[in-house]
Design an enzyme around this catalytic site. Structure first.
Site: not given
Ligand code: ADP
Length: 401
Positions: A7, A91, A241, A385
């Site tokens: 990643n 990823r 966010r 993941e």
């Protein structure tokens, strides 16, 4: 078969070496501060203490070579040589509309990933740097791209189109893509297994609640809607966010606060969410501590987060015409019983009832937390993941696992 999962970020490169067959993590770690002073690798081999190794890492290629030499070193390593790495899984954040599945990396696939740079300018370029660094350092080893967006490509047009001039979709690819797809897919499949039902026979709502949070509606094995959109800014409010807001607020605030596009983007991505509301922190542990001491804005931030989760669960149950399971995952979903309780509050009318005692006892492990009578199962499934990427990589390479 051993898969190295990569990643790559702009100045970091996280890795895990896994046995894709049994999910055994042989080693994991990360190169940090690539291209900067005081670069280092933090490495952990199975059964050993984590070591911090300062080293010069001028670029990603050197970082990959350094990771490989740590993995094979006598002192800290876990494998004897590079030939024990059968494939590399990367990823990649954005696959646009080009990738509805993972892909073996070829020159054409690389061109297609590059064509998505505009859609994910912060993520796709470093992801590509990681791919090219591995290609150079490990020639002949198959490389696979696993996209965060691919899982959501089954959404119908009525779910992914925004009501903007159609040309904006045609010219600029403005539509909903969705993110966290590897995680949503992994926990949904696992939830179906835990229920003892075929994945293709159940409707599942997955709530990936971490620093970034998204919720997905998965109807009979296919994602039909999700909260994140063109970018990972929309949907429920997150650590920093904003999530969904009235789009007119953007130009309103640009005028009132004299912000340019970068300034308003920074406000919505970095200064909003539960951090913005509470003024305390983006970390839910800090919010609970502050709320416990009577901080009203921290309490409000938690209430907003729970309310928004609950709204989307109701919305997606309606979208699918019913739901069999609600799944909670990622840092908050796995560890915070109060958020799960709040997200499912008042959903008994649709047959979804959490057992407060079961729920309170679950942290970071697989469990059913609904009552025995609850028609809709509520489950906690820790996401993985890296394992999902390793399995996808094995599948694409044609290895049977
Ligand atoms: P990322 O999106 O960066 O992968 P994670 O899935 O690791 O994020 O989730 C990080 C968030 O999970 C933290 O900000 C924190 O709010 C929350 N979290 C992690 N562990 C706990 C815990 N034990 N209790 C409450 N919240 C937790």
């Amino acid at each position: 078969m051993n898969v190295l999962v990569i990643n790559a970020g702009s100045s970091s490169l996280k890795y895990q070496l896994l046995d894709a067959q049994n999910g055994d993590v042989l080693a994991k770690g990360g190169a940090e501060r690539i291209g900067l002073d005081h670069a280092l690798i933090k490495h952990n081999s199975k059964g050993c203490d984590t070591v911090t190794l300062p080293m010069d890492l001028p670029n990603h290629k050197v970082a990959v070579q350094a990771v490989l030499s740590v993995l094979t070193s006598e002192e800290h390593g876990i494998i004897k040589g590079m030939d024990e790495i059968d494939a590399v899984g990367h990823r990649v954040v954005h696959g646009g509309e080009k990738f509805a599945s993972s892909a073996l990396i070829t020159p054409e696939v690389k061109r297609a990933i590059r064509s998505c740079f505009d859609l994910a300018p912060l993520h796709n370029p470093p992801n590509m740097t990681g791919i090219e660094a591995c290609e150079e350092a490990m020639p002949g080893v198959p490389q696979v791209a696993v996209f965060d967006t691919a899982f959501h490509q089954t959404m119908p047009a009525k779910a992914y189109m925004y009501a903007l001039p159609y040309e904006m979709y045609e010219k600029h690819g403005v539509r909903k893509y969705g993110f966290h797809g590897t995680s949503h897919g992994y926990v949904a499949r696992r939830a179906a297994e835990m229920m003892g039902k075929p994945y293709e026979s159940v409707n599942i709502i997955t709530c990936h609640l971490g620093n970034g949070s998204s919720i997905a509606a998965i109807e009979k094995g296919k994602c039909v809607d999700t909260t994140m959109g063109l970018t990972p800014l929309s949907g429920i409010c997150m650590g920093t966010r904003s999530g969904d807001i009235d789009p007119a607020i953007v130009t309103f605030l640009m005028e009132k606060e004299k912000l340019d596009t970068k300034g308003v983007d920074n406000m919505m991505n970095k200064q909003s969410g539960v951090l913005g509301i509470s003024g305390v922190s983006s970390d839910f542990r800090d919010l609970y501590a502050a709320a416990g001491e009577g901080n009203k804005r921290a309490r409000l931030a938690l209430d907003i987060f729970k309310y928004q989760c609950r709204k989307y669960i109701g919305m997606y149950a309606a979208a699918m015409g019913g739901v069999d399971a609600v799944v909670f995952t990622a840092g908050i979903g796995e560890n915070t019983a109060d958020i799960r309780q709040g997200a499912c509050e008042g959903l008994t009318y649709m047959g979804c009832e959490i057992d407060p005692y079961r729920n309170a006892s679950v942290r970071g492990r697989e469990a059913v937390v609904s009552t025995d009578e609850s028609k809709v199962k509520v489950l906690v499934v820790p996401t993985n993941e890296e394992l999902a990427i390793a399995r996808e990589t094995a599948r694409i390479c044609g290895f049977s696992i």
